[in-house]
Structures are given as structure tokens and as C-alpha cells.
Design a protein around this motif. Structure first.
Motif, PDB file in Angstrom:
ATOM      1  N   ALA A 241       5.562  -0.488  -4.093  1.00  0.00           N
ATOM      2  CA  ALA A 241       4.886  -1.785  -4.034  1.00  0.00           C
ATOM      3  C   ALA A 241       3.473  -1.688  -4.601  1.00  0.00           C
ATOM      4  O   ALA A 241       3.041  -2.557  -5.366  1.00  0.00           O
ATOM      5  CB  ALA A 241       4.851  -2.268  -2.590  1.00  0.00           C
ATOM      6  N   GLU A 242       2.757  -0.586  -4.259  1.00  0.00           N
ATOM      7  CA  GLU A 242       1.373  -0.430  -4.724  1.00  0.00           C
ATOM      8  C   GLU A 242       1.311  -0.398  -6.250  1.00  0.00           C
ATOM      9  O   GLU A 242       0.499  -1.080  -6.887  1.00  0.00           O
ATOM     10  CB  GLU A 242       0.749   0.875  -4.184  1.00  0.00           C
ATOM     11  CG  GLU A 242       0.511   0.914  -2.697  1.00  0.00           C
ATOM     12  CD  GLU A 242       1.782   1.218  -1.907  1.00  0.00           C
ATOM     13  OE1 GLU A 242       2.784   1.682  -2.506  1.00  0.00           O
ATOM     14  OE2 GLU A 242       1.776   0.939  -0.694  1.00  0.00           O
ATOM     15  N   GLU A 243       2.220   0.422  -6.823  1.00  0.00           N
ATOM     16  CA  GLU A 243       2.229   0.563  -8.278  1.00  0.00           C
ATOM     17  C   GLU A 243       2.570  -0.770  -8.959  1.00  0.00           C
ATOM     18  O   GLU A 243       1.978  -1.137  -9.980  1.00  0.00           O
ATOM     19  CB  GLU A 243       3.273   1.621  -8.673  1.00  0.00           C
ATOM     20  CG  GLU A 243       3.043   2.169 -10.077  1.00  0.00           C
ATOM     21  CD  GLU A 243       4.056   3.251 -10.428  1.00  0.00           C
ATOM     22  OE1 GLU A 243       4.560   3.209 -11.563  1.00  0.00           O
ATOM     23  OE2 GLU A 243       4.349   4.108  -9.563  1.00  0.00           O
ATOM     24  N   ALA A 244       3.535  -1.515  -8.346  1.00  0.00           N
ATOM     25  CA  ALA A 244       3.933  -2.801  -8.921  1.00  0.00           C
ATOM     26  C   ALA A 244       2.765  -3.784  -8.892  1.00  0.00           C
ATOM     27  O   ALA A 244       2.519  -4.507  -9.869  1.00  0.00           O
ATOM     28  CB  ALA A 244       5.122  -3.365  -8.152  1.00  0.00           C
ATOM     29  N   ILE A 245       2.016  -3.772  -7.778  1.00  0.00           N
ATOM     30  CA  ILE A 245       0.872  -4.696  -7.655  1.00  0.00           C
ATOM     31  C   ILE A 245      -0.205  -4.345  -8.684  1.00  0.00           C
ATOM     32  O   ILE A 245      -0.746  -5.207  -9.379  1.00  0.00           O
ATOM     33  CB  ILE A 245       0.302  -4.662  -6.213  1.00  0.00           C
ATOM     34  CG1 ILE A 245       1.323  -5.294  -5.258  1.00  0.00           C
ATOM     35  CG2 ILE A 245      -1.034  -5.393  -6.116  1.00  0.00           C
ATOM     36  CD1 ILE A 245       1.035  -5.066  -3.780  1.00  0.00           C
ATOM     37  N   GLN A 246      -0.490  -3.037  -8.804  1.00  0.00           N
ATOM     38  CA  GLN A 246      -1.507  -2.608  -9.783  1.00  0.00           C
ATOM     39  C   GLN A 246      -1.110  -3.015 -11.206  1.00  0.00           C
ATOM     40  O   GLN A 246      -1.906  -3.532 -11.980  1.00  0.00           O
ATOM     41  CB  GLN A 246      -1.686  -1.101  -9.704  1.00  0.00           C
ATOM     42  CG  GLN A 246      -2.604  -0.701  -8.550  1.00  0.00           C
ATOM     43  CD  GLN A 246      -2.671   0.802  -8.352  1.00  0.00           C
ATOM     44  OE1 GLN A 246      -2.131   1.569  -9.150  1.00  0.00           O
ATOM     45  NE2 GLN A 246      -3.340   1.209  -7.280  1.00  0.00           N
ATOM     46  N   LYS A 247       0.192  -2.808 -11.520  1.00  0.00           N
ATOM     47  CA  LYS A 247       0.677  -3.166 -12.861  1.00  0.00           C
ATOM     48  C   LYS A 247       0.536  -4.663 -13.106  1.00  0.00           C
ATOM     49  O   LYS A 247       0.122  -5.115 -14.175  1.00  0.00           O
ATOM     50  CB  LYS A 247       2.152  -2.766 -13.018  1.00  0.00           C
ATOM     51  CG  LYS A 247       2.358  -1.388 -13.650  1.00  0.00           C
ATOM     52  CD  LYS A 247       3.798  -0.971 -13.606  1.00  0.00           C
ATOM     53  CE  LYS A 247       4.602  -1.480 -14.768  1.00  0.00           C
ATOM     54  NZ  LYS A 247       5.982  -0.943 -14.722  1.00  0.00           N
ATOM     55  N   ALA A 248       0.863  -5.420 -12.075  1.00  0.00           N
ATOM     56  CA  ALA A 248       0.811  -6.887 -12.192  1.00  0.00           C
ATOM     57  C   ALA A 248      -0.625  -7.352 -12.390  1.00  0.00           C
ATOM     58  O   ALA A 248      -0.904  -8.200 -13.252  1.00  0.00           O
ATOM     59  CB  ALA A 248       1.412  -7.523 -10.946  1.00  0.00           C
ATOM     60  N   LEU A 249      -1.542  -6.776 -11.606  1.00  0.00           N
ATOM     61  CA  LEU A 249      -2.941  -7.182 -11.700  1.00  0.00           C
ATOM     62  C   LEU A 249      -3.523  -6.830 -13.069  1.00  0.00           C
ATOM     63  O   LEU A 249      -4.332  -7.571 -13.636  1.00  0.00           O
ATOM     64  CB  LEU A 249      -3.766  -6.526 -10.575  1.00  0.00           C
ATOM     65  CG  LEU A 249      -3.460  -7.038  -9.159  1.00  0.00           C
ATOM     66  CD1 LEU A 249      -4.181  -6.204  -8.104  1.00  0.00           C
ATOM     67  CD2 LEU A 249      -3.856  -8.510  -9.029  1.00  0.00           C
ATOM     68  N   LYS A 250      -3.058  -5.694 -13.622  1.00  0.00           N
ATOM     69  CA  LYS A 250      -3.530  -5.256 -14.933  1.00  0.00           C
ATOM     70  C   LYS A 250      -3.129  -6.258 -16.016  1.00  0.00           C
ATOM     71  O   LYS A 250      -3.900  -6.569 -16.908  1.00  0.00           O
ATOM     72  CB  LYS A 250      -2.930  -3.873 -15.240  1.00  0.00           C
ATOM     73  CG  LYS A 250      -3.864  -2.991 -16.064  1.00  0.00           C
ATOM     74  CD  LYS A 250      -3.244  -1.635 -16.311  1.00  0.00           C
ATOM     75  CE  LYS A 250      -3.697  -0.651 -15.231  1.00  0.00           C
ATOM     76  NZ  LYS A 250      -3.080   0.688 -15.456  1.00  0.00           N
ATOM     77  N   THR A 251      -1.935  -6.829 -15.889  1.00  0.00           N
ATOM     78  CA  THR A 251      -1.463  -7.755 -16.931  1.00  0.00           C
ATOM     79  C   THR A 251      -2.231  -9.081 -16.930  1.00  0.00           C
ATOM     80  O   THR A 251      -2.223  -9.792 -17.916  1.00  0.00           O
ATOM     81  CB  THR A 251       0.044  -8.071 -16.770  1.00  0.00           C
ATOM     82  OG1 THR A 251       0.240  -8.592 -15.453  1.00  0.00           O
ATOM     83  CG2 THR A 251       0.926  -6.872 -16.996  1.00  0.00           C
ATOM     84  N   VAL A 252      -2.853  -9.427 -15.791  1.00  0.00           N
ATOM     85  CA  VAL A 252      -3.534 -10.731 -15.718  1.00  0.00           C
ATOM     86  C   VAL A 252      -5.046 -10.566 -15.540  1.00  0.00           C
ATOM     87  O   VAL A 252      -5.716 -11.463 -15.022  1.00  0.00           O
ATOM     88  CB  VAL A 252      -2.956 -11.599 -14.568  1.00  0.00           C
ATOM     89  CG1 VAL A 252      -1.529 -11.977 -14.842  1.00  0.00           C
ATOM     90  CG2 VAL A 252      -3.094 -10.888 -13.226  1.00  0.00           C
ATOM     91  N   GLN A 253      -5.547  -9.440 -15.975  1.00  0.00           N
ATOM     92  CA  GLN A 253      -6.975  -9.158 -15.785  1.00  0.00           C
ATOM     93  C   GLN A 253      -7.842 -10.287 -16.361  1.00  0.00           C
ATOM     94  O   GLN A 253      -7.591 -10.767 -17.474  1.00  0.00           O
ATOM     95  CB  GLN A 253      -7.337  -7.851 -16.481  1.00  0.00           C
ATOM     96  CG  GLN A 253      -7.899  -6.860 -15.495  1.00  0.00           C
ATOM     97  CD  GLN A 253      -8.070  -5.483 -16.078  1.00  0.00           C
ATOM     98  OE1 GLN A 253      -7.844  -5.245 -17.257  1.00  0.00           O
ATOM     99  NE2 GLN A 253      -8.503  -4.552 -15.257  1.00  0.00           N
TER     100      GLN A 253
END
Lengths: 311, 244
Positions: A260-272
């Protein structure tokens, strides 16, 4: 909680007919059902659900294996077991010529309910299932949903400890199906153990404490709904992120990762740098679990019997 | 368990009578046919009908009893209601006995009306009432066992009626209703002796003529034997059918 139903290596092989080979309808099933729970038996049409119920209720004899209900062996103590169980078959099969009230009373007569109880119990069941206005209507003249409700109430007329429901909502309209599911859920509060077969994934998810998935006669999974979901969650986690783009358009995307942590980080990176509206960790649905565990298309559950009506 | 069986047997018979006695096949084959038959003979040759009374009573038992079985077993099996009984604590032999009892009561009621009309029109001065009642009861038992057997081997009501007629019509002509069995060619007599109606008609004739029990005990024993064999076969076939 005690084990109310214990199934050990239960197998049913139908002998070959003129135009068909022998069919292994149920293959070495092992499971148990706890007292007071709603146990869902989920599988596509022809998976072996009804055959299992027919064996557990004494309609057909197993080819191999054993089962105990309320501590009694289905082979040796069937008559005693039958007094303590109620069965709702996949077809509403009460007597068409008898009225709703007469059908309930006939059921009590068969099961030896004392005469003094007949009227009281019948009226109570009619009221509980919303059929008091149809008390004197012949079964044949009731709507499909009412027939189903009366069939369930007839199975409860002798106050069983265990009830077997075979596809109770198949073919019902949405409202009738919803009403029936509410009634089934209420059985849990009364301490009745419920064995429910269905091919509606959503129904199983809403109603059942634990679910067994059967495919081609074999039990492929058995756990609580949450437990089943964890099986596939352990492989990956999805998050759904929604944001506003430069033209103020709302955009939604899904991101998958091993945790879950990695998925959230990846998601946040895409919408920076963008205006985030929401970010949710996605739970897999029972449908996804089913597809993953059985390798079958979820549509196979809806394509047959009832065309998904009642969902 | 025996208490469950006896209670179930009684309530199954009661329910069948209440639910099905006005069903069309029951009315046509079980009520209209025997009455039409009696009437036809009275109109055609009123003088000779007295001789035919035992045969007509026997035929009435046969048709009225077997017509009910086709409905209470085959029809219920087709619509799935019979399965409800198999799920109950009542055992299969008792379920089938309940089904037969419903047919018997219906058949005996119709026969009582036909017999009363026949015996009022053609009084029998030596009639042995007890013998008549015992014979009608055992005839209804064997016919109802025949009806049960026919109903468990087929799947549809019309098939049950057709198969029942396959047995009923030969019995009508070979069972001593119109021609005494002893007047038939030997090979037909052999066939006639394999049919329950032959023994019913013989016993009924003896009861109406006031013969002694020593003469009819063999007929009554044969009716019991037919009942036992056909009932046993019906239980066996139905238990196999459930597994299908």
C-alpha cells in the motif's frame, strides 16, 4: 462455536447413462459449518452445489465420504436429522392447490409439530414474511417473490436448527431479492445455522460469514470474505487517485504496487503539483477474488440461471 | 420413526384428497368414466345388467383408484412437490402408502355410490355385506398399488394415464366383467389369472351371491399378493428415481 455441519471427503459420482459417461459431481469435499453462521457455498451452475445439498439433506446418498449434522451421521441417523433441518430447494415447490396457510400447516403436520402450535406459528410466519394478506391465496396464484418467501417460511415452520437455502434469490426482481436477503440475515440473529448456495457473488459477499468456493465438484477456497480478499491482496495493492488537471477537469487513475505504501508513493508522484481531490486504497471485490481463485470469468456466474436478475 | 411414518401417511392422504380430487384427469377417468360405463349398460340392456353388477363395481374400483395415483405421484414429482415429502422425517414406504391411501379412499367413495345405485336397481337377496366391503377394500388396495407402480415408472401425467390404460383395458375384457373367465380360451384364462381385476370380480360375484368365505379366501389372498408385489416394486423404483 460448535461445528454444526462436518463434511469429510464427501463425494458423489453419478453412474454412466446411455449417452453420458460417469460424472464426478462432487469430489472429496472437506469443510465444516459453525453454529449460527451463514455459510455461503459459491460456484457456477453445475459446480456441485445442489448435489452437495441433496447429499446433506438425505435426498441422495454419497458415493464416498461422510457428513455429520448436529453431531449425527447422515447415513445412520437421517430421520433424526431431518426433524432438525429445513430445506429450501432452488425451485419453489409448495402445493399449488393449497393456500399459503394450508401449506404451512401441512409442513408442521409432516414434522410432528403439536396441533396447538399450528395456527400460532403459521400466522407468525405469514406476518414475518409479509404474507398475511395472502393467507388464503392458493400457492399457484402468488407472485414469484411471494412463492419464494412462502417456501422459506415453510422450511422454518418446524423450527429447524439448520436451514439449507439453495439459490434462494434466483430469478427474483431486485426488490424481492433484497427483502429476502434481509430475512435470511435475520436468521443469524435467531441462532439458526444457514447453509446458502448462490451464484450471485454480491449476495454471498453481503450475507455470508464464510464462503466456500466450489468449481467442478472441488472446493477451491474456504474463508471469510475478508480472508478471501487477503489472499489476492497479498500479491498487490491498488490505489485510486483523483485530481484536477490544468483545465479544471477531474481525472481518476489507478496505480498498483506490491504494498500500500509503495502504491501511494507512486500515485502521489504521478500527480505532483496538482490539486488532489481524493486518494483511496482499493479493496478487491469478491468478484475479483473469484476470478483470481477459479480462473473463471465472473460472467459465468450470471450467464446461467436467472440471467443475473435479483442481483 | 414409526410414529413419524404413521402420522405422515395420514396427513399425506388427507392433503392429497383435499388438493386433487377435483383435478380434470380424476374427474374424467375416476368419476365420469365409471358412471358413464354403468349408465351405458343400463340403457343398452336393462335386463342383463344384474349379471354385470360385480364387474361394474370392480371396474369402478379400478378406474377411480388408479386415476388418483397418476396425479398424486406423477404430477407432484414433475412439479417438484414430491421432493418435499422426501425431505421430511417420513420414510419413503410410508410416503407411498399415504399416496395409495388417498387413492383408495377416493376410489372406495366413488365405488360406494356406484355400488349403492347398482344394488338398489338390482337388489341382491343373498348379499354378504362384510364380504363385499372386504373385497372392495382389498380391490382398492391392489388397484391403488397398480396405480402407484404405473405412476412411478413414468415422468408425465399423460404417460401415467396411458400406461394405466395399457393395464386397465385388457383387464376390462379379460377380468370376467363381461365374459366369465372360465368361458375364455385357455391361453386367455392364463393371462386373466395374472390380472388383479379377475380376483376382484370373482370375489365380488361371490359376495353378491352370498357364497361362503371358504370359496373366496383364495381371491382375497391373491389381491393381497398383488398389492404387496406392486407396492414393493413401487417403493424400489421410486427410491431409484430419487437418485437420478
Amino acid at each position: 462455536m460448535s461445528e454444526i455441519i462436518q463434511v469429510t471427503q464427501l463425494t458423489k459420482i453419478y453412474a454412466p447413462q446411455r449417452d453420458t459417461a460417469a460424472i464426478r459431481a462432487v469430489d472429496a469435499l472437506d469443510f465444516s459449518v459453525q453454529g449460527g453462521e451463514i455459510f455461503g457455498f459459491l460456484g457456477p451452475n453445475g459446480a456441485g452445489k445442489t448435489t452437495t445439498i441433496r447429499m446433506l439433506t438425505g435426498l441422495i446418498r454419497p458415493t464416498a465420504g461422510t457428513a455429520r449434522i448436529l453431531g449425527m451421521d447422515i447415513d445412520r441417523e437421517l430421520s433424526r436429522i431431518k426433524k432438525l433441518i429445513g430445506v429450501v430447494p432452488d425451485k419453489s415447490n409448495l402445493y399449488e392447490e393449497l393456500t399459503a396457510y394450508e401449506n404451512l400447516v401441512f409442513d408442521m403436520q409432516l414434522y410432528g409439530v403439536p396441533r396447538i402450535e399450528w395456527a400460532k406459528r403459521a400466522e407468525k410466519l405469514l406476518e414475518r414474511f409479509g404474507l398475511q394478506n395472502k393467507r388464503n391465496t392458493p400457492f399457484a396464484k402468488l407472485s414469484h417473490g411471494m412463492k419464494r418467501a412462502l417456501t422459506i417460511s415453510a422450511a422454518l415452520a418446524h423450527d429447524p436448527k439448520v436451514i439449507f437455502l439453495d439459490e434462494p434469490t434466483t430469478g427474483l426482481d431486485v426488490m424481492s431479492a433484497r427483502r429476502l436477503r434481509k430475512m435470511i440475515a435475520e436468521l443469524r440473529n435467531e441462532g439458526v445455522t444457514t447453509f446458502l448456495t448462490t451464484h450471485y457473488l454480491e449476495e454471498a459477499e453481503r450475507l455470508c460469514d464464510r464462503i466456500g468456493i466450489i468449481v467442478k465438484g472441488r472446493l477451491v477456497a474456504l474463508d471469510s470474505v475478508e480472508g478471501l480478499k487477503k489472499h489476492i491482496q497479498s500479491d498487490s495493492t491498488q490505489v485510486e487517485i483523483t485530481w484536477q488537471d490544468a483545465e479544471n477537469q477531474v481525472v481518476t487513475d489507478r496505480v498498483e504496487a506490491v504494498s500500500a505504501e509503495e502504491a501511494i508513493q507512486k500515485a502521489l508522484k504521478t500527480v505532483q503539483g496538482k490539486n488532489i481531490i481524493s486518494l483511496n486504497t482499493l479493496q478487491p471485490s469478491l468478484e475479483e477474488v473469484f476470478v483470481k481463485l477459479t480462473g473463471l470469468d465472473a460472467d459465468v456466474m450470471l450467464a446461467e440461471k436467472g440471467n443475473g436478475k435479483g442481483k | 420413526m414409526l410414529a413419524d411414518d404413521l402420522r405422515g401417511l395420514y396427513y399425506i392422504a388427507l392433503k392429497d384428497l383435499r388438493a386433487y380430487y377435483l383435478k380434470p384427469p380424476n374427474i374424467s377417468w375416476g368419476i365420469l368414466f365409471p358412471f358413464a360405463f354403468v349408465l351405458a349398460f343400463i340403457i343398452r340392456n336393462p335386463g342383463d345388467v344384474g349379471q354385470l353388477v360385480p364387474g361394474l363395481i370392480g371396474l369402478t374400483v379400478l378406474f377411480s383408484t388408479t386415476s388418483m395415483e397418476a396425479i398424486v405421484i406423477t404430477f407432484e414429482r414433475r412439479i417438484g412437490s414430491l421432493e418435499r415429502l422426501f425431505l421430511s422425517p417420513v420414510r419413503l414406504p410410508a410416503i407411498l402408502a399415504g399416496k395409495m391411501m388417498g387413492g383408495m379412499i377416493f376410489g372406495i367413495a366413488i365405488t360406494a355410490v356406484v355400488a349403492a345405485i347398482s344394488l338398489i336397481l338390482y337388489p341382491a337377496s343373498h348379499l354378504n355385506w362384510v364380504m363385499l366391503l372386504v373385497t372392495v377394500f382389498l380391490s382398492a388396495l391392489s388397484c391403488s398399488a397398480l396405480g402407484a407402480f404405473v405412476s412411478v415408472v413414468v415422468k408425465e401425467v399423460f404417460e401415467a394415464q396411458t400406461l394405466a390404460n395399457f393395464f386397465r383395458f385388457p383387464m376390462m375384457f379379460l377380468g370376467g366383467v363381461f365374459v366369465p373367465v372360465n368361458n375364455l380360451p385357455l391361453w386367455l384364462q392364463v393371462i386373466a389369472r395374472c390380472l388383479p381385476l379377475t380376483y376382484s370380480v370373482e370375489a365380488l360375484r361371490n359376495a353378491i351371491e352370498g357364497a361362503s368365505w371358504r370359496i373366496i379366501w383364495m381371491d382375497l389372498a391373491m389381491l393381497l399378493l398383488f398389492s404387496a408385489i406392486l407396492y414393493g416394486l413401487s417403493v424400489f423404483v421410486l427410491s431409484k428415481r430419487i437418485e437420478e
